[in-house]
Design a protein around this motif. Structure first.
Motif, PDB file in Angstrom:
ATOM      1  N   VAL A 176      -8.370 -27.501 -37.317  1.00 56.43           N
ATOM      2  CA  VAL A 176      -7.653 -26.240 -37.514  1.00 56.43           C
ATOM      3  C   VAL A 176      -8.609 -25.143 -37.973  1.00 56.43           C
ATOM      4  O   VAL A 176      -8.517 -23.989 -37.523  1.00 56.43           O
ATOM      5  CB  VAL A 176      -6.508 -26.431 -38.530  1.00 56.43           C
ATOM      6  CG1 VAL A 176      -5.924 -25.093 -38.944  1.00 56.43           C
ATOM      7  CG2 VAL A 176      -5.420 -27.316 -37.941  1.00 56.43           C
ATOM      8  N   PHE A 177      -9.540 -25.487 -38.857  1.00 57.87           N
ATOM      9  CA  PHE A 177     -10.481 -24.476 -39.338  1.00 57.87           C
ATOM     10  C   PHE A 177     -11.322 -23.923 -38.197  1.00 57.87           C
ATOM     11  O   PHE A 177     -11.531 -22.707 -38.086  1.00 57.87           O
ATOM     12  CB  PHE A 177     -11.387 -25.093 -40.410  1.00 57.87           C
ATOM     13  CG  PHE A 177     -12.339 -24.103 -41.039  1.00 57.87           C
ATOM     14  CD1 PHE A 177     -11.937 -23.334 -42.107  1.00 57.87           C
ATOM     15  CD2 PHE A 177     -13.633 -23.953 -40.562  1.00 57.87           C
ATOM     16  CE1 PHE A 177     -12.802 -22.418 -42.688  1.00 57.87           C
ATOM     17  CE2 PHE A 177     -14.503 -23.055 -41.128  1.00 57.87           C
ATOM     18  CZ  PHE A 177     -14.082 -22.273 -42.193  1.00 57.87           C
ATOM     19  N   VAL A 178     -11.813 -24.809 -37.333  1.00 52.20           N
ATOM     20  CA  VAL A 178     -12.652 -24.355 -36.221  1.00 52.20           C
ATOM     21  C   VAL A 178     -11.839 -23.541 -35.217  1.00 52.20           C
ATOM     22  O   VAL A 178     -12.284 -22.499 -34.724  1.00 52.20           O
ATOM     23  CB  VAL A 178     -13.316 -25.565 -35.530  1.00 52.20           C
ATOM     24  CG1 VAL A 178     -13.991 -25.143 -34.233  1.00 52.20           C
ATOM     25  CG2 VAL A 178     -14.328 -26.212 -36.462  1.00 52.20           C
ATOM     26  N   SER A 184     -16.235 -20.923 -33.024  1.00 50.56           N
ATOM     27  CA  SER A 184     -17.593 -20.688 -32.534  1.00 50.56           C
ATOM     28  C   SER A 184     -18.307 -22.020 -32.400  1.00 50.56           C
ATOM     29  O   SER A 184     -17.925 -23.024 -33.010  1.00 50.56           O
ATOM     30  CB  SER A 184     -18.367 -19.775 -33.499  1.00 50.56           C
ATOM     31  OG  SER A 184     -18.570 -20.430 -34.733  1.00 50.56           O
ATOM     32  N   SER A 185     -19.364 -22.019 -31.586  1.00 46.93           N
ATOM     33  CA  SER A 185     -20.167 -23.235 -31.432  1.00 46.93           C
ATOM     34  C   SER A 185     -20.881 -23.578 -32.733  1.00 46.93           C
ATOM     35  O   SER A 185     -21.136 -24.750 -33.023  1.00 46.93           O
ATOM     36  CB  SER A 185     -21.182 -23.049 -30.304  1.00 46.93           C
ATOM     37  OG  SER A 185     -22.030 -21.923 -30.560  1.00 46.93           O
ATOM     38  N   SER A 264     -19.051 -26.272 -26.051  1.00 45.80           N
ATOM     39  CA  SER A 264     -17.903 -26.021 -25.180  1.00 45.80           C
ATOM     40  C   SER A 264     -16.683 -25.620 -25.995  1.00 45.80           C
ATOM     41  O   SER A 264     -16.380 -26.213 -27.021  1.00 45.80           O
ATOM     42  CB  SER A 264     -17.590 -27.283 -24.360  1.00 45.80           C
ATOM     43  OG  SER A 264     -17.270 -28.355 -25.217  1.00 45.80           O
ATOM     44  N   ARG A 265     -15.974 -24.594 -25.532  1.00 47.02           N
ATOM     45  CA  ARG A 265     -14.773 -24.113 -26.210  1.00 47.02           C
ATOM     46  C   ARG A 265     -13.568 -24.863 -25.657  1.00 47.02           C
ATOM     47  O   ARG A 265     -13.437 -25.044 -24.448  1.00 47.02           O
ATOM     48  CB  ARG A 265     -14.590 -22.609 -26.006  1.00 47.02           C
ATOM     49  CG  ARG A 265     -15.695 -21.768 -26.632  1.00 47.02           C
ATOM     50  CD  ARG A 265     -15.464 -20.289 -26.348  1.00 47.02           C
ATOM     51  NE  ARG A 265     -14.241 -19.828 -26.948  1.00 47.02           N
ATOM     52  CZ  ARG A 265     -14.122 -19.391 -28.195  1.00 47.02           C
ATOM     53  NH1 ARG A 265     -15.199 -19.374 -28.981  1.00 47.02           N
ATOM     54  NH2 ARG A 265     -12.972 -18.968 -28.677  1.00 47.02           N
ATOM     55  N   LEU A 334     -21.322 -17.950 -42.408  1.00 47.83           N
ATOM     56  CA  LEU A 334     -19.865 -17.921 -42.267  1.00 47.83           C
ATOM     57  C   LEU A 334     -19.358 -16.493 -42.408  1.00 47.83           C
ATOM     58  O   LEU A 334     -19.591 -15.859 -43.440  1.00 47.83           O
ATOM     59  CB  LEU A 334     -19.230 -18.816 -43.337  1.00 47.83           C
ATOM     60  CG  LEU A 334     -17.710 -18.811 -43.414  1.00 47.83           C
ATOM     61  CD1 LEU A 334     -17.109 -19.445 -42.156  1.00 47.83           C
ATOM     62  CD2 LEU A 334     -17.235 -19.553 -44.664  1.00 47.83           C
ATOM     63  N   PRO A 335     -18.654 -15.973 -41.421  1.00 49.78           N
ATOM     64  CA  PRO A 335     -18.151 -14.596 -41.514  1.00 49.78           C
ATOM     65  C   PRO A 335     -17.065 -14.482 -42.583  1.00 49.78           C
ATOM     66  O   PRO A 335     -16.212 -15.367 -42.706  1.00 49.78           O
ATOM     67  CB  PRO A 335     -17.573 -14.336 -40.119  1.00 49.78           C
ATOM     68  CG  PRO A 335     -18.117 -15.411 -39.238  1.00 49.78           C
ATOM     69  CD  PRO A 335     -18.354 -16.580 -40.114  1.00 49.78           C
TER      70      PRO A 335
END
Length: 608
Positions: A176-178, A184-185, A264-265, A334-335
């Motif tokens: 969920v966090f990703v 992002s990769s 890969s997304r 981390l943004p």
């Protein structure tokens, strides 16, 4: 803007706590009796009953369906020898009963019944009671209930459950966090190793739980883990089926993600499939735990699934945030926007946890008095741990607000340790702390460094919350404990004990003393009478004759002779029938020699 978001989040948390408190009071105040673990509600013969003739079978009845195992119902004679004449079975096909036939020709005396069954919520429960044929006697059998679960198996099973919870949190929370916070990769590379750790932890713990399920149900030790018969029995029960379903789901996700490059997304179809996978995975817990038994099962199942998913998103997401704060590359930190997004998701998770937690607390407790049970006390500890975690979360939100106010170029310099270059702001030193005339402290600390510390604290408290959750799901609910206590009290015959002083005037040890009369159950109908004579020094003494009569003068009933017989140590009878409730007069005639005797009396209350 960040300040307004922070104030809004604080108000939301405060409002949520008020609503939870009000709702908890309302549902707990109006709770009705129910249970989760199976509770013994009756037996034939009844507990402590005295029968004129030997029964042909023993049957115990529970408040819900139970699973039977070998020796789930054992009957032992006064010499501690089994007298069962067959295997346990459900009486009349009713799933909430356990019955076993008895051998013919049972002798007079006290028999011990010990039972052990697996309740609908997959937890083993046990107990014991006695009944007598003819009259009570001494017995070599132990009336203490057998252990529901072997201690070693119980400890291993608890560890497996904890590891399974942790693995679930890592799988769902990291994903969920990703997907929702930092797609992002870089994020994938940061959390990928721990995602794999979560998959292996959940897979291996599930295999271990499946192997332990056989000895858990049968009451055996760890040596039965590889017993083919126990494995077969475990795989066909509801807990075993749920564990097999969990292994199948894990195998599917393992095959789907194997060899997938980190860069890969995921497609929308894969994300949707992941959501279905998460729901199905959580359902394997709900189908075999407290939610599967008791009242409002469909609603409880939904609540349990949502509670488990919210826990996984919150705790697993915190782990992902901690990994990102410590392991993200210096050139791709981390943004802050990702931190803000997770903060909102965490707040939503807390709301779901609060709502479902209140409902599950009501369902598991049923009344304020149930907080005195083991389940209630553990629940209180969990509530306090969650409150501490919420306080740490509020502290993290403050650091998030400060991080959002830091200019972009300063964020990069602080995250990267400045790369050996002077900081853009002279107030920020190379350690990421602001230097204000040599002052240091939390108020002058870098937002990112402070966020790392507060999130680490949240994760540490989260580990404790997870441990308490594991213990809680393996503990008999407060409702069940109170129901069992009430049923045990109601089913146990009362005993009326009366002491009548006497004095014959004879200067011997038995010339004066007391007669102790036990009337069981002390109610209308047939009663068992036992009488002991104590001498002047308080020790039991033998007397040639002891007569006992009962009279209810206001109803003109009696005197009724108890017809006591000398049982070599005490005087007893099981033929006394008291037809009416009221205050009866007991008259005891004690003869200590050929010419010395005295009649004394005392009243006793006989209940309906």
């Amino acid at each position: 803007m960040a300040r307004r978001q922070l104030n809004s989040g604080t108000l939301t948390v405060r409002s949520l706590l008020v609503v939870v408190a009000v709702l908890a009071g309302a549902v707990l105040q109006g709770a009705a009796p129910a249970s989760a673990h199976a509770v013994l509600t009756g037996s034939t013969p009844g507990e402590n009953s005295v029968l004129k003739s030997a029964p042909k079978q023993v049957t115990v009845t529970f408040d819900e369906s139970v699973a039977l195992v070998d020796d789930s119902l054992r009957v032992l004679d006064p010499d501690n020898r089994p007298v069962s004449a067959g295997s346990p079975r459900h009486a009349g096909g009713r799933g909430n009963t356990d019955s076993v036939p008895l051998a013919s020709g049972l002798k007079q005396g006290t028999y011990t019944v010990s039972w052990r069954v697996v309740s609908a919520d997959s937890h083993a429960v046990s107990g014991a009671f006695t009944f007598s044929v003819g009259k009570p006697s001494a017995t070599r059998a132990t009336a203490a209930p057998p252990p529901a679960v072997d201690p070693a198996v119980g400890a291993l099973y608890g560890i497996g459950r904890y590891v399974a919870y942790a693995g679930l949190a890592l799988l769902i929370g990291l994903a969920v966090f990703v997907l929702a916070c930092w797609p992002s990769s870089t994020a994938v590379r940061v959390v990928r190793r721990w995602f794999v750790v979560g998959w292996w932890a959940l897979s291996l713990s599930t295999v271990g739980l499946l192997l332990l399920r056989g000895p858990y149900d049968s009451g055996g030790g760890p040596g039965g883990m590889l017993d083919p018969a126990l494995l077969r029995d475990a795989a066909t029960g509801r807990p075993g089926i749920a564990l097999l379903a969990r292994l199948f789901l894990l195998a599917v996700v393992g095959v789907a993600l194997r060899g997938r490059p980190p860069e890969s997304r995921p497609s929308r179809q894969l994300v949707a499939a992941g959501g279905v996978f998460a729901l199905a995975l959580a359902a394997t817990w709900a189908a075999a735990e407290h939610a599967a038994a008791g009242i409002q099962v469909p609603l409880a199942m939904v609540s349990a699934v949502l509670h488990l998913l919210a826990m996984a998103v919150w705790l697993g997401g915190l782990t992902a945030l901690l990994l990102a704060l410590f392991r993200a590359p210096d050139d791709q930190p981390l943004p802050p926007a990702a931190v803000a997004r997770f903060s909102r998701i965490a707040l939503a998770s807390v709301a779901v946890l609060a709502a479902t937690g209140v409902y599950q607390s009501w369902r598991g407790l049923g009344s304020w008095d149930a907080f005195t049970t083991t389940y209630g006390r553990i629940l209180v500890f969990k509530i306090w741990a969650v409150l501490v975690m919420l306080a740490a979360a509020a502290y993290s939100r403050r650091w998030t607000g400060r991080l959002l106010q830091v200019p972009d170029e300063e964020r990069v310099l602080v995250a990267a340790g400045h790369g050996g270059n002077p900081p853009a702001d002279p107030r920020v030193d190379r350690d990421g702390k602001e230097d204000r005339n040599g002052e240091e402290g939390p108020a002058h600390e870098s937002p990112r460094r402070g966020l790392r510390r507060s999130v680490l604290g949240e994760v540490a408290v989260g580990v404790v919350v997870l441990l308490l959750t594991t213990v809680l799901t393996g503990t008999e609910t407060g409702r069940a404990a109170e129901t069992a206590s009430a049923t045990s009290t109601a089913g146990r015959p009362e005993v009326s004990l009366t002491l009548i002083p006497y004095d014959t005037g004879r200067k011997t040890l038995s010339g004066r003393g007391k007669v102790q009369i036990t009337l069981q159950p002390g109610r209308v109908g047939r009663n068992v009478v036992e009488a002991l004579v104590y001498g002047a020094d308080g020790s039991p003494v033998g007397v040639p004759e002891l007569r006992l009569t009962f009279t209810l003068a206001d109803q003109q009933v009696g005197p009724l002779d108890a017809r006591l017989k000398d049982e070599r140590g005490y005087w007893g009878s099981d033929t006394l029938d008291l037809p009416i409730a009221g205050t009866w007069t007991m008259r005891a005639t004690v003869r200590v020699s050929e010419i010395d005797q005295v009649t004394v009396e005392k009243t006793v209350t006989v209940d309906p």
